[in-house]
Design a protein around this motif. Structure first.
Motif, PDB file in Angstrom:
ATOM      1  N   LEU A 141       0.823  -1.216   0.000  1.00 52.60           N
ATOM      2  CA  LEU A 141       0.000   0.000   0.000  1.00 52.60           C
ATOM      3  C   LEU A 141       0.857   1.265   0.000  1.00 52.60           C
ATOM      4  O   LEU A 141       0.565   2.226  -0.723  1.00 52.60           O
ATOM      5  N   VAL A 142       1.939   1.271   0.792  1.00 58.15           N
ATOM      6  CA  VAL A 142       2.827   2.433   0.813  1.00 58.15           C
ATOM      7  C   VAL A 142       3.499   2.610  -0.538  1.00 58.15           C
ATOM      8  O   VAL A 142       3.582   3.736  -1.064  1.00 58.15           O
ATOM      9  N   ALA A 145       0.989   4.001  -2.946  1.00 62.08           N
ATOM     10  CA  ALA A 145       0.714   5.399  -2.627  1.00 62.08           C
ATOM     11  C   ALA A 145       1.837   6.288  -3.125  1.00 62.08           C
ATOM     12  O   ALA A 145       1.595   7.369  -3.715  1.00 62.08           O
ATOM     13  N   GLU A 146       3.074   5.889  -2.923  1.00 59.03           N
ATOM     14  CA  GLU A 146       4.231   6.675  -3.365  1.00 59.03           C
ATOM     15  C   GLU A 146       4.275   6.770  -4.898  1.00 59.03           C
ATOM     16  O   GLU A 146       4.643   7.793  -5.457  1.00 59.03           O
ATOM     17  N   ASN A 148       1.775   6.750  -6.827  1.00 56.98           N
ATOM     18  CA  ASN A 148       0.576   7.416  -7.346  1.00 56.98           C
ATOM     19  C   ASN A 148       0.227   8.673  -6.553  1.00 56.98           C
ATOM     20  O   ASN A 148      -0.942   8.950  -6.324  1.00 56.98           O
ATOM     21  N   VAL A 149       1.247   9.443  -6.177  1.00 53.53           N
ATOM     22  CA  VAL A 149       1.017  10.664  -5.403  1.00 53.53           C
ATOM     23  C   VAL A 149       0.228  11.657  -6.231  1.00 53.53           C
ATOM     24  O   VAL A 149       0.472  11.884  -7.379  1.00 53.53           O
TER      25      VAL A 149
END
Length: 149
Positions: A141-142, A145-146, A148-149
């Protein structure tokens, strides 16, 4: 004559096969077979050490439980819905293995104690795997997220 079911009491007949299947938990419980055997071994050793069981009876039960562990590891144990759960299945298999002395395994042991012990041992063995899976999910997940900022 009463039924041979744990809940038999004053009943003279068993339920239908559908009722037995509906009420049985062996489909899930069989996942705790190793833990049930492990808990039973610890219990019979306590019974021996406190002189509640004779050394001879305890040794016979221990040998039977060890044999069931070997059969479980080899995938040779067959569980039966008619025995409802893992505890009754193991008792039945142990009785087939060593005879009536198997019934002494239940001395000073409630059904609830057995269920709670098995479930505790089952979770204790599997929680590290669950925790690692959660950590892996967090990492994914991290990373997503990184990316797809």
């Amino acid at each position: 004559m009463t039924t041979k079911k744990l809940w038999g009491g004053r009943f003279t007949e068993t339920g239908s096969a559908q009722t037995d299947t509906f009420g049985a938990s062996i489909e899930f419980d069989q996942l705790m077979a190793a833990e049930d055997l492990e808990g039973s071994l610890a219990h019979v050793e306590m019974l021996r050490d406190t002189h509640i069981l004779t050394a001879k009876d305890a040794e016979q039960i221990i040998q039977g439980l060890h044999h069931l562990q070997q059969q479980l590891a080899a995938g040779q144990l067959q569980f039966d819905v008619a025995n409802e759960d893992i505890h009754m299945n193991i008792e039945s298999l142990l009785t087939q293995e060593i005879g009536p002395v198997a019934g002494k395994l239940h001395t000073a042991r409630s059904r609830n104690d057995q269920v709670a012990t098995d479930f505790h041992l089952y979770l204790k063995k599997r929680l590290p795997q669950v925790i690692q899976a959660i950590k892996n999910l967090q990492t994914v997940l991290v990373n997503l997220a990184e990316a797809n900022v």
